[in-house]
Write an enzyme that holds these catalytic residues in place. Sequence first.
Site, mmCIF file in Angstrom:
data_model
loop_
_atom_site.group_PDB
_atom_site.id
_atom_site.type_symbol
_atom_site.label_atom_id
_atom_site.label_comp_id
_atom_site.label_asym_id
_atom_site.label_seq_id
_atom_site.Cartn_x
_atom_site.Cartn_y
_atom_site.Cartn_z
ATOM 1 N N THR A 1 0.870 -1.169 0.000
ATOM 2 C CA THR A 1 0.000 0.000 0.000
ATOM 3 C C THR A 1 0.908 1.220 0.000
ATOM 4 O O THR A 1 2.081 1.138 0.352
ATOM 5 C CB THR A 1 -0.949 0.056 1.216
ATOM 6 O OG1 THR A 1 -0.168 0.035 2.411
ATOM 7 C CG2 THR A 1 -1.938 -1.088 1.206
ATOM 8 N N SER A 2 0.345 2.349 -0.389
ATOM 9 C CA SER A 2 1.141 3.564 -0.533
ATOM 10 C C SER A 2 1.471 4.237 0.791
ATOM 11 O O SER A 2 2.505 4.867 0.922
ATOM 12 C CB SER A 2 0.411 4.571 -1.427
ATOM 13 O OG SER A 2 0.233 4.024 -2.704
ATOM 14 N N THR A 3 0.582 4.136 1.761
ATOM 15 C CA THR A 3 0.796 4.843 3.024
ATOM 16 C C THR A 3 0.466 3.944 4.206
ATOM 17 O O THR A 3 -0.255 2.958 4.078
ATOM 18 C CB THR A 3 -0.099 6.100 3.129
ATOM 19 O OG1 THR A 3 -1.473 5.678 3.135
ATOM 20 C CG2 THR A 3 0.139 7.053 1.975
#
Length: 184
Positions: free
Chosen positions: A8-10
């Site tokens: 996931t990005s964050t």
Amino acid sequence: MLIGYARTSTVEQEAGLEAQERELDKLGVDKLFSEQVSSVGEREVLQECIRFCREGDTLVVTKLDRLARSVANLCDIQKQLESKGVELRIADMGLDTATPQGKLMLNVFGAVAQFEREVMLERQREGIAKAKKEGKYKGRKPTSDDVKDQVRELLAQGKKPAEIISLTGIGKTTFYKVKKEFQS
């Protein structure tokens, strides 16, 4: 061996990462690599995952966008895997590069995914330009010099990134930008 990769990005997307990990577990992966990093950042765990893969293994991801940021990036990853004798499986597409059809579809889907991303970014830029013209878009506030100085001081003291982020209250991306400025 089935090797899973989740991303996931964050860190705020914890539920998304857990969902990917659950799905990969259901698919029977023997070893799982996961990370929370933007697709434009350094994906060290992905590189570790690719290094771990051996001939005859299959790398499994839940979605194409969790693996590659562009068609060129997808092709690069696929070449790395292919040179090691490793297949790629993308669960939500039912795609498996162990077959000629899977290899063809991988390239087609990659091109479509890149096209969709470019269209989305173009719309985003148009929306920002319109908002700026109307005076509604100001952009993000710059990081204050005081916070930058605090980060530099904590780095000089040998503090770890997570500790500095916690102490200063800045985001991970901001921390690494300030760190990069400091090291320049």
